[in-house]
Design an enzyme around this catalytic site. Structure first.
Site, mmCIF file in Angstrom:
data_model
loop_
_atom_site.group_PDB
_atom_site.id
_atom_site.type_symbol
_atom_site.label_atom_id
_atom_site.label_comp_id
_atom_site.label_asym_id
_atom_site.label_seq_id
_atom_site.Cartn_x
_atom_site.Cartn_y
_atom_site.Cartn_z
ATOM 1 N N GLU A 15 -54.883 -32.838 44.803
ATOM 2 C CA GLU A 15 -54.535 -32.426 46.159
ATOM 3 C C GLU A 15 -55.139 -33.384 47.175
ATOM 4 O O GLU A 15 -56.356 -33.583 47.210
ATOM 5 C CB GLU A 15 -55.054 -31.011 46.449
ATOM 6 C CG GLU A 15 -54.220 -29.919 45.825
ATOM 7 C CD GLU A 15 -54.609 -28.535 46.320
ATOM 8 O OE1 GLU A 15 -53.881 -27.577 45.990
ATOM 9 O OE2 GLU A 15 -55.629 -28.391 47.021
ATOM 10 N N CYS A 16 -54.306 -33.966 48.009
ATOM 11 C CA CYS A 16 -54.715 -34.776 49.143
ATOM 12 C C CYS A 16 -55.632 -35.925 48.722
ATOM 13 O O CYS A 16 -55.150 -36.978 48.328
ATOM 14 C CB CYS A 16 -55.371 -33.902 50.218
ATOM 15 S SG CYS A 16 -55.377 -34.668 51.857
#
Length: 447
Positions: free
Chosen positions: A331-332
């Site tokens: 994530e990210c």
């Protein structure tokens, strides 16, 4: 019953993080067992809350977990505590633009908790009465119970402000002088995370505690929190959300570059039988033995790009694991680490994408649909997630992308990279809102 109160403000920048964090630490210093919470998807403030309270800081976000889970997650996080301090997000009534859903006021209502409003008093005196009258009457269901005056300039200024608060019948529980401001380093996405700030973070929290202890009536705060009625119902239980299966080693990236994660994620993994092993991509040169799955959460890899790039052995190990089909949830910040380059620094090269910093902030909730089966979601799965970054990738997505949604204009957006074994995206989700994704990830790891 756990006593509880919400620390809110008319707007961001009013001082609620200083007051909330200082209050947590000051109450703990008095022997109270304090449960810390943050409204919304923020990852940074809970790190300071954890230092202040000595237990995990947790998030309460109806957008990410559904409003029916907010009270159970609160009960879970407050277990064994005497008092819970819940820091709000933005202004008291600021939630999703269309509806206000997920605002501090919304969460205060779900928890039936009194609200302590932190008001930046610079540039005003008697006019604060009108502001407080408006905030108290705007939503009658929100119980505004008291005020902390921040940035007070003098004894006379405080006297006038207190008289104005008395005029609208709101007690003043504290007055913080301008000279007492506590400086905590900030950068492009807010405060520097406590895990990176190190000893300075501990010192900042101690300074907040001293400031609040000397400026706020702690006994009155405790009395206010005790007015919260009983909150009936069961606590959230990770073991009830996922079935326990055979043991599997799941490596979770940590250290200074990867600090964005929710406590419930690790709790769900452990409840499902995972052996969670933390790996620091800045320092560790190998994945843990027998790693069956890899979680790369968000954080600030852009601030540590040189060190991450210099750790070539781990970059190579991650790339090899991805090629071998190891399930990966990124994530990210995790997406950036899997990229070929980040601001020109070689990363893992597990995805055919280059990442770079930009001056533009991408921020907001997204109602997204999974476009393809992956190790995390089946095609068609619907989630509400949150974006918060100043980087971009070229290309923006793979074929197929991980997610599709529509922006505020109705235009189609595709984002992220997904395959049978990899799910990499800018979109942050809360695992407590989607425990089936944790179970699916572990099934892939065991497979």
């Amino acid at each position: 019953m756990v006593a509880r109160l919400v620390i809110a403000a008319p707007a961001s920048g009013s001082g609620k993080t200083t007051v909330a964090t200082g209050l947590m630490a000051a109450l703990r210093a008095r022997g109270r067992r304090v449960a810390p919470f943050k409204v919304g998807p923020d990852y940074i403030d809970p790190g300071y809350h954890s230092l202040a309270a000595g237990r995990p800081g947790r998030n309460l976000d109806p957008n990410l977990v559904g409003e029916h889970r907010v009270a159970p997650l609160f009960r879970h996080g407050a277990a064994g505590a005497d008092i819970a301090v819940i820091e709000g997000v933005m202004g008291l009534f600021d939630g999703r633009i269309e509806t206000g859903f997920g605002s501090t006021a919304h969460v205060a209502g779900l928890l039936d908790a009194p609200v302590l409003l932190v008001v930046d008093a610079r540039g005003q005196s008697s006019s604060i009465a009108a502001l407080l009258h408006g905030f108290r009457s705007f939503r009658p269901g929100v119980r505004l119970a008291g005020v902390v005056l921040n940035q007070v300039g003098s004894d006379r200024h405080e006297e006038v402000l207190r008289a104005a608060c008395a005029e609208v019948g709101l007690p003043v529980l504290g007055a913080v002088r301008r000279a007492g401001a506590v400086a905590v380093p900030s950068r492009h996405l807010g405060l520097v995370p406590a895990a990176e700030h190190g000893a300075d973070a501990v010192g900042a929290v101690a300074a907040m505690a001293d400031l609040v202890a000397s400026s706020v009536d702690l006994d009155a705060v405790v009395e206010m929190a005790a007015t919260a009625p009983a909150l009936p119902g069961d606590a959230w239980d990770a073991a009830a959300e996922v079935a326990r299966g055979p043991a599997a080693v799941i490596a979770v990236a940590g250290g200074p570059a990867f600090t964005f994660g929710y406590a419930e994620h690790v709790e769900l993994l452990a409840a499902a039988g995972a052996e969670v092993a933390v790996v620091d991509p800045v320092r560790d040169e190998k994945l843990p033995p027998d790693t069956a799955g890899l979680v790369l959460p968000g954080g600030f890899p852009e601030q540590h790009a040189d060190a991450l790039s210099a750790n070539a052995p781990l970059r190579a190990a991650v790339a090899d694991a991805v090629r071998a089909g190891l399930p990966v949830h990124a994530e990210c910040g995790g997406l950036l680490y899997l990229a070929s380059t980040l601001d020109g620094n070689p990363m893992c090269g597990a995805l055919p994408v280059d990442a770079e910093m930009t001056p533009r902030l991408t921020l907001g909730y997204r109602d997204a649909v999974a476009t393809v089966d992956s190790c995390l979601h089946p095609a068609g799965a619907r989630v509400t997630g949150h974006e918060f970054h100043r980087t971009r990738t070229r290309p923006q997505h793979g074929d197929p992308p991980a997610w599709a949604w529509r922006d505020a204009t109705g235009a189609a957006v595709r984002e992220g990279f997904a395959s049978a074994s990899v799910h990499a995206s800018y979109l942050h989700t809360h695992p407590a809102g989607h425990p089936e994704a944790v179970a699916r990830f572990l099934a892939a790891a065991r497979g």
